[in-house]
Scaffold this motif. Structure first.
Motif, PDB file in Angstrom:
ATOM      1  N   THR A  90       0.837  -1.196   0.000  1.00 45.10           N
ATOM      2  CA  THR A  90       0.000   0.000   0.000  1.00 45.10           C
ATOM      3  C   THR A  90       0.872   1.247   0.000  1.00 45.10           C
ATOM      4  OG1 THR A  90      -0.168  -0.087   2.419  1.00 45.10           O
ATOM      5  CG2 THR A  90      -1.985  -1.042   1.169  1.00 45.10           C
ATOM      6  N   GLU A  91       0.404   2.261  -0.695  1.00 43.82           N
ATOM      7  CA  GLU A  91       1.038   3.583  -0.658  1.00 43.82           C
ATOM      8  C   GLU A  91      -0.011   4.564  -0.141  1.00 43.82           C
ATOM      9  OE1 GLU A  91       3.075   6.962  -3.499  1.00 43.82           O
ATOM     10  OE2 GLU A  91       3.066   4.885  -4.187  1.00 43.82           O
ATOM     11  N   ILE A  92       0.328   5.227   0.962  1.00 49.14           N
ATOM     12  CA  ILE A  92      -0.599   6.087   1.686  1.00 49.14           C
ATOM     13  C   ILE A  92      -0.044   7.514   1.656  1.00 49.14           C
ATOM     14  CG2 ILE A  92      -1.698   6.462   3.922  1.00 49.14           C
ATOM     15  CD1 ILE A  92      -0.702   3.317   4.282  1.00 49.14           C
ATOM     16  N   ASN A  93      -0.900   8.478   1.373  1.00 44.59           N
ATOM     17  CA  ASN A  93      -0.471   9.865   1.257  1.00 44.59           C
ATOM     18  C   ASN A  93      -1.199  10.768   2.252  1.00 44.59           C
ATOM     19  OD1 ASN A  93       1.285   9.652  -1.192  1.00 44.59           O
ATOM     20  ND2 ASN A  93      -0.626   8.851  -2.027  1.00 44.59           N
ATOM     21  N   ASN A  94      -0.480  11.779   2.745  1.00 41.86           N
ATOM     22  CA  ASN A  94      -1.036  12.831   3.593  1.00 41.86           C
ATOM     23  C   ASN A  94      -1.711  12.306   4.865  1.00 41.86           C
ATOM     24  OD1 ASN A  94      -0.231  14.810   1.650  1.00 41.86           O
ATOM     25  ND2 ASN A  94      -2.006  14.225   0.431  1.00 41.86           N
ATOM     26  N   MET A  95      -1.111  11.319   5.494  1.00 45.63           N
ATOM     27  CA  MET A  95      -1.642  10.774   6.758  1.00 45.63           C
ATOM     28  C   MET A  95      -0.544  10.641   7.808  1.00 45.63           C
ATOM     29  SD  MET A  95      -4.536   8.052   5.597  1.00 45.63           S
ATOM     30  CE  MET A  95      -5.223   8.056   7.243  1.00 45.63           C
ATOM     31  N   LYS A  96       0.489  11.483   7.707  1.00 45.83           N
ATOM     32  CA  LYS A  96       1.610  11.448   8.642  1.00 45.83           C
ATOM     33  C   LYS A  96       1.099  11.536  10.082  1.00 45.83           C
ATOM     34  CE  LYS A  96       5.978  13.751   9.680  1.00 45.83           C
ATOM     35  NZ  LYS A  96       6.896  14.826   9.274  1.00 45.83           N
ATOM     36  N   GLY A  97       1.632  10.660  10.939  1.00 41.12           N
ATOM     37  CA  GLY A  97       1.249  10.631  12.343  1.00 41.12           C
ATOM     38  C   GLY A  97       0.085   9.705  12.665  1.00 41.12           C
ATOM     39  N   LYS A  98      -0.567   9.166  11.657  1.00 40.85           N
ATOM     40  CA  LYS A  98      -1.707   8.262  11.862  1.00 40.85           C
ATOM     41  C   LYS A  98      -1.221   6.819  11.965  1.00 40.85           C
ATOM     42  CE  LYS A  98      -4.767  11.558  11.040  1.00 40.85           C
ATOM     43  NZ  LYS A  98      -5.512  12.193  12.060  1.00 40.85           N
ATOM     44  N   THR A  99      -2.104   5.958  12.428  1.00 42.25           N
ATOM     45  CA  THR A  99      -1.838   4.519  12.502  1.00 42.25           C
ATOM     46  C   THR A  99      -2.918   3.781  11.730  1.00 42.25           C
ATOM     47  OG1 THR A  99      -0.780   4.746  14.655  1.00 42.25           O
ATOM     48  CG2 THR A  99      -1.544   2.549  14.049  1.00 42.25           C
ATOM     49  N   LEU A 100      -2.491   2.904  10.840  1.00 44.92           N
ATOM     50  CA  LEU A 100      -3.408   2.039  10.090  1.00 44.92           C
ATOM     51  C   LEU A 100      -2.977   0.595  10.315  1.00 44.92           C
ATOM     52  CD1 LEU A 100      -3.717   4.013   6.722  1.00 44.92           C
ATOM     53  CD2 LEU A 100      -5.309   4.018   8.630  1.00 44.92           C
ATOM     54  N   PHE A 101      -3.745  -0.335   9.785  1.00 45.40           N
ATOM     55  CA  PHE A 101      -3.461  -1.759   9.959  1.00 45.40           C
ATOM     56  C   PHE A 101      -3.639  -2.485   8.635  1.00 45.40           C
ATOM     57  CE2 PHE A 101      -5.039  -0.061  13.898  1.00 45.40           C
ATOM     58  CZ  PHE A 101      -4.232  -0.613  14.869  1.00 45.40           C
TER      59      PHE A 101
END
Length: 160
Positions: A90-101
């Motif tokens: 996965t490539e995730i953008n503009n979510m710095k500081g968040k946690t995903l699973f």
């Protein structure tokens, strides 16, 4: 929160075989998202859930230097002699500081979950599973937040 569903538009290519059986080499996407060849339905193309902050989400054969390798197409044929590595990239953008699973499920049961701490504005993450001959069934990989909101979901089948 914006989540949209997009159909996957792909053309399948199958190599020639020595037994000279007819081979699938051209597919057509019909209006109801089924793939057709000579008016025969091959399989249903699943809709892909894609959150606006997810620019890429793929099932691939490997990950090298944080970039995905060759994309894997369902169904995956399990090998009796050797396990098959499957990576969820996965490539995730503009979510710095968040946690995903990353969550991996087989036949509706959660079998693996990996916490992903996003440390940059463009963050690439991958997890993997070894698929053995005994792991046939319906699989699903998802990218979710701690509230359970689905940012991406991919489904695939493992067959013998």
């Amino acid at each position: 929160k914006v989540i949209e569903k997009k159909p996957i538009n792909k053309v399948a290519k199958v190599k020639e075989t020595s037994d000279k059986k007819p081979q699938l080499n051209a597919l057509e996407l019909s209006s109801n998202n089924n793939i057709k060849k000579q008016d025969q339905i091959i399989h249903k193309i699943p809709e892909v859930i894609l959150h606006k902050n997810v620019s890429r989400a793929l099932l691939v054969s490997d990950v090298n230097n944080k970039e995905p390798g060759q994309e894997i197409v369902s169904p995956i044929v399990a090998n009796k002699d050797k396990a098959i590595g499957v990576f969820y990239f996965t490539e995730i953008n503009n979510m710095k500081g968040k946690t995903l699973f990353h969550q991996w499920e087989r036949d509706g049961k959660l079998i693996y979950e990996k916490k992903i701490h996003i440390l940059g504005n463009r963050w690439r993450a991958s997890t993997s599973k070894l698929i053995t001959y005994s792991k046939t069934g319906s699989w699903r990989v998802r990218l979710v937040n701690k509230q359970g909101d689905v940012f991406n979901e991919l489904k695939f089948e493992v067959v013998k």
